[in-house]
Design a protein around this motif. Sequence first.
Motif, PDB file in Angstrom:
ATOM      1  N   MET A 167      18.975   8.568  12.200  1.00  0.00           N
ATOM      2  CA  MET A 167      18.100   8.342  13.348  1.00  0.00           C
ATOM      3  C   MET A 167      16.647   8.412  12.883  1.00  0.00           C
ATOM      4  O   MET A 167      16.278   9.305  12.101  1.00  0.00           O
ATOM      5  N   VAL A 168      15.831   7.463  13.332  1.00  0.00           N
ATOM      6  CA  VAL A 168      14.446   7.410  12.889  1.00  0.00           C
ATOM      7  C   VAL A 168      13.735   8.711  13.246  1.00  0.00           C
ATOM      8  O   VAL A 168      13.799   9.191  14.385  1.00  0.00           O
ATOM      9  N   HIS A 169      13.042   9.299  12.266  1.00  0.00           N
ATOM     10  CA  HIS A 169      12.353  10.568  12.466  1.00  0.00           C
ATOM     11  C   HIS A 169      11.261  10.399  13.529  1.00  0.00           C
ATOM     12  O   HIS A 169      10.509   9.408  13.504  1.00  0.00           O
ATOM     13  N   PRO A 170      11.168  11.326  14.490  1.00  0.00           N
ATOM     14  CA  PRO A 170      10.127  11.221  15.532  1.00  0.00           C
ATOM     15  C   PRO A 170       8.720  11.081  14.956  1.00  0.00           C
ATOM     16  O   PRO A 170       7.877  10.382  15.535  1.00  0.00           O
ATOM     17  N   LYS A 171       8.457  11.713  13.790  1.00  0.00           N
ATOM     18  CA  LYS A 171       7.139  11.631  13.194  1.00  0.00           C
ATOM     19  C   LYS A 171       6.829  10.195  12.769  1.00  0.00           C
ATOM     20  O   LYS A 171       5.678   9.736  12.852  1.00  0.00           O
ATOM     21  N   VAL A 172       7.842   9.465  12.281  1.00  0.00           N
ATOM     22  CA  VAL A 172       7.657   8.068  11.888  1.00  0.00           C
ATOM     23  C   VAL A 172       7.350   7.217  13.121  1.00  0.00           C
ATOM     24  O   VAL A 172       6.465   6.360  13.093  1.00  0.00           O
ATOM     25  N   LEU A 173       8.069   7.442  14.213  1.00  0.00           N
ATOM     26  CA  LEU A 173       7.819   6.695  15.453  1.00  0.00           C
ATOM     27  C   LEU A 173       6.402   6.953  15.967  1.00  0.00           C
ATOM     28  O   LEU A 173       5.672   6.016  16.304  1.00  0.00           O
ATOM     29  N   GLU A 174       6.025   8.226  16.008  1.00  0.00           N
ATOM     30  CA  GLU A 174       4.693   8.575  16.521  1.00  0.00           C
ATOM     31  C   GLU A 174       3.596   7.990  15.639  1.00  0.00           C
ATOM     32  O   GLU A 174       2.558   7.532  16.140  1.00  0.00           O
TER      33      GLU A 174
ATOM     34  N   TYR B 251       0.841  -1.198   0.000  1.00  0.00           N
ATOM     35  CA  TYR B 251       0.000   0.000   0.000  1.00  0.00           C
ATOM     36  C   TYR B 251       0.879   1.252   0.000  1.00  0.00           C
ATOM     37  O   TYR B 251       1.978   1.275   0.565  1.00  0.00           O
ATOM     38  N   ASP B 252       0.352   2.290  -0.645  1.00  0.00           N
ATOM     39  CA  ASP B 252       1.035   3.571  -0.690  1.00  0.00           C
ATOM     40  C   ASP B 252       1.364   4.075   0.717  1.00  0.00           C
ATOM     41  O   ASP B 252       2.430   4.644   0.951  1.00  0.00           O
ATOM     42  N   TYR B 253       0.490   3.820   1.651  1.00  0.00           N
ATOM     43  CA  TYR B 253       0.689   4.308   3.021  1.00  0.00           C
ATOM     44  C   TYR B 253       1.986   3.768   3.617  1.00  0.00           C
ATOM     45  O   TYR B 253       2.788   4.511   4.184  1.00  0.00           O
ATOM     46  N   TYR B 254       2.202   2.453   3.512  1.00  0.00           N
ATOM     47  CA  TYR B 254       3.381   1.842   4.134  1.00  0.00           C
ATOM     48  C   TYR B 254       4.661   2.184   3.380  1.00  0.00           C
ATOM     49  O   TYR B 254       5.732   2.272   3.982  1.00  0.00           O
ATOM     50  N   ASN B 255       4.566   2.351   2.070  1.00  0.00           N
ATOM     51  CA  ASN B 255       5.765   2.637   1.278  1.00  0.00           C
ATOM     52  C   ASN B 255       6.173   4.097   1.346  1.00  0.00           C
ATOM     53  O   ASN B 255       7.364   4.425   1.240  1.00  0.00           O
ATOM     54  N   PHE B 256       5.191   5.008   1.550  1.00  0.00           N
ATOM     55  CA  PHE B 256       5.492   6.435   1.533  1.00  0.00           C
ATOM     56  C   PHE B 256       4.963   7.195   2.754  1.00  0.00           C
ATOM     57  O   PHE B 256       5.730   7.747   3.528  1.00  0.00           O
ATOM     58  N   GLU B 257       3.655   7.229   2.920  1.00  0.00           N
ATOM     59  CA  GLU B 257       3.034   8.088   3.939  1.00  0.00           C
ATOM     60  C   GLU B 257       3.602   7.841   5.332  1.00  0.00           C
ATOM     61  O   GLU B 257       3.959   8.781   6.050  1.00  0.00           O
ATOM     62  N   ALA B 258       3.673   6.578   5.743  1.00  0.00           N
ATOM     63  CA  ALA B 258       4.143   6.257   7.089  1.00  0.00           C
ATOM     64  C   ALA B 258       5.620   6.545   7.274  1.00  0.00           C
ATOM     65  O   ALA B 258       6.118   6.600   8.400  1.00  0.00           O
ATOM     66  N   LEU B 259       6.335   6.768   6.166  1.00  0.00           N
ATOM     67  CA  LEU B 259       7.769   7.061   6.231  1.00  0.00           C
ATOM     68  C   LEU B 259       8.036   8.546   6.028  1.00  0.00           C
ATOM     69  O   LEU B 259       9.151   8.941   5.663  1.00  0.00           O
ATOM     70  N   ASN B 260       7.013   9.374   6.268  1.00  0.00           N
ATOM     71  CA  ASN B 260       7.159  10.827   6.219  1.00  0.00           C
ATOM     72  C   ASN B 260       7.477  11.334   4.810  1.00  0.00           C
ATOM     73  O   ASN B 260       8.236  12.289   4.638  1.00  0.00           O
ATOM     74  N   LEU B 261       6.911  10.662   3.813  1.00  0.00           N
ATOM     75  CA  LEU B 261       7.063  11.100   2.431  1.00  0.00           C
ATOM     76  C   LEU B 261       5.747  11.714   1.980  1.00  0.00           C
ATOM     77  O   LEU B 261       4.780  10.987   1.702  1.00  0.00           O
ATOM     78  N   PRO B 262       5.636  13.009   1.891  1.00  0.00           N
ATOM     79  CA  PRO B 262       4.381  13.647   1.495  1.00  0.00           C
ATOM     80  C   PRO B 262       4.007  13.326   0.057  1.00  0.00           C
ATOM     81  O   PRO B 262       4.837  12.849  -0.728  1.00  0.00           O
ATOM     82  N   SER B 263       2.769  13.628  -0.289  1.00  0.00           N
ATOM     83  CA  SER B 263       2.252  13.234  -1.604  1.00  0.00           C
ATOM     84  C   SER B 263       2.976  13.930  -2.751  1.00  0.00           C
ATOM     85  O   SER B 263       2.971  13.426  -3.880  1.00  0.00           O
ATOM     86  N   ASP B 264       3.608  15.073  -2.518  1.00  0.00           N
ATOM     87  CA  ASP B 264       4.292  15.799  -3.582  1.00  0.00           C
ATOM     88  C   ASP B 264       5.799  15.534  -3.606  1.00  0.00           C
ATOM     89  O   ASP B 264       6.553  16.215  -4.289  1.00  0.00           O
ATOM     90  N   HIS B 265       6.253  14.510  -2.848  1.00  0.00           N
ATOM     91  CA  HIS B 265       7.689  14.213  -2.820  1.00  0.00           C
ATOM     92  C   HIS B 265       8.124  13.602  -4.157  1.00  0.00           C
ATOM     93  O   HIS B 265       7.415  12.770  -4.726  1.00  0.00           O
ATOM     94  N   PRO B 266       9.299  13.983  -4.698  1.00  0.00           N
ATOM     95  CA  PRO B 266       9.753  13.455  -5.999  1.00  0.00           C
ATOM     96  C   PRO B 266       9.838  11.931  -6.050  1.00  0.00           C
ATOM     97  O   PRO B 266       9.649  11.336  -7.112  1.00  0.00           O
ATOM     98  N   ALA B 267      10.135  11.288  -4.919  1.00  0.00           N
ATOM     99  CA  ALA B 267      10.255   9.821  -4.911  1.00  0.00           C
ATOM    100  C   ALA B 267       8.944   9.133  -5.234  1.00  0.00           C
ATOM    101  O   ALA B 267       8.917   7.941  -5.554  1.00  0.00           O
TER     102      ALA B 267
ATOM    103  N   PRO C 164      13.759  11.727   4.225  1.00  0.00           N
ATOM    104  CA  PRO C 164      12.532  12.168   4.914  1.00  0.00           C
ATOM    105  C   PRO C 164      12.209  11.364   6.171  1.00  0.00           C
ATOM    106  O   PRO C 164      11.572  11.882   7.091  1.00  0.00           O
ATOM    107  N   PHE C 165      12.656  10.116   6.247  1.00  0.00           N
ATOM    108  CA  PHE C 165      12.260   9.254   7.359  1.00  0.00           C
ATOM    109  C   PHE C 165      13.321   9.164   8.460  1.00  0.00           C
ATOM    110  O   PHE C 165      13.147   8.435   9.428  1.00  0.00           O
ATOM    111  N   THR C 166      14.433   9.862   8.310  1.00  0.00           N
ATOM    112  CA  THR C 166      15.442   9.899   9.381  1.00  0.00           C
ATOM    113  C   THR C 166      15.872  11.340   9.628  1.00  0.00           C
ATOM    114  O   THR C 166      15.872  12.170   8.719  1.00  0.00           O
ATOM    115  N   GLU C 167      16.252  11.634  10.871  1.00  0.00           N
ATOM    116  CA  GLU C 167      16.718  12.974  11.242  1.00  0.00           C
ATOM    117  C   GLU C 167      17.521  12.884  12.546  1.00  0.00           C
ATOM    118  O   GLU C 167      16.951  12.536  13.589  1.00  0.00           O
TER     119      GLU C 167
END
Length: 351
Positions: free
Chosen positions: A299-306, A148-164, A263-266
């Motif tokens: 380091m895993v982005h806090p937004k991904v953990l939350e 699903y798009d959610y697990y591949n992108f959204e949940a990893l802090n990749l917004p819908s307009d990200h080039p990836a 996007p998914f690490t910081e």
Amino acid sequence: MPAEPAEERNDIMKEQLEAIRAAAKKALSDCADSKVLETLRVQYLGKKGELTGILKQMGKLSAEERPAMGQLANQVRADIETALADKQKKLAEAMLAHKLEAETLDITLPGKKQKVGSMHPLTIVENEIREIFLGMGFSVADGPEVEYDYYNFEALNLPSDHPARDTQDTFYITDNILLRTQTSSVQVHVMENQKPPIRVISPGRVYRSDAVDATHSPLFHQIEGLVVDKGITMADLKGTLELLMQRLYGDDCKIRLRPHHFPFTEPSAEVDVMCFQCHGKGCRMCKGEGYIELLGAGMVHPKVLEGCGIDSSVYSGFAFGLGLERIAMRRYNIGDMRLLYENDYRFLEQF
């Protein structure tokens, strides 16, 4: 006194039956071929055979003569069938004997050596990496390649307009389902279903819309790692990757971390490994840098953990992702990625 016509027919029929029996036995005795044998069977016992032709004349006999003539006819048929069966058996035995003689094996000849296959270089390297991480307390996690798009992108802090997320880079099946572009999606599944501490690697195939050349392929393999626990820092990440590279490339292997953005690490970093050819001095292989880029981490982005239900104020973690093909090519000094997929025996037998 002349014989009655009925008696003449009776005598003639007896003579014919005896003649058929004698002729059939003679022909069967001289027969040396199974095809000729079948011809003789049809000639004497077939629906239009000689014996059947005689039996059709039984209606011309009197009621008193028929039983005796029928008994003789049955005896003639039985004799021919017995002779036929005996000849069939002898021909079969002769054929078998000839076949065994012709197909005799010379057991004194040396046997042919069977070629034994070997593991693919990608499999060899993947198994080594698995063993290294299992020794460090990691477990192996698996997940779906159609994601699903959610697990591949959204949940990893990749917004819908990200080039990836552009369709030029990703194989979309529907607007919401795609072929995974990274095994990081497996990490999201793990964090949703397992409470910290978490230590997993997720090896597997991934897909990206890349042209096929010496360094790219639309299908390749990744091994991604994730650690989530209390007090995890960049030092833990660096120590883990140093140990991995030393196990793979030797105790003198060194790595360096350069600032980067994922996007998914910081914070994020590109991880370089010391050039195997010049050992850090600079050469054509490393383009004078002394190090070669090998993987990404951070380091895993806090937004991904939350987003996965993990309290980022209590837990922290690191993640990394490495390309299995790139590791194998560096390990075996392979200059063209396509060699790993062409199944050329001349190439694979070297491993």
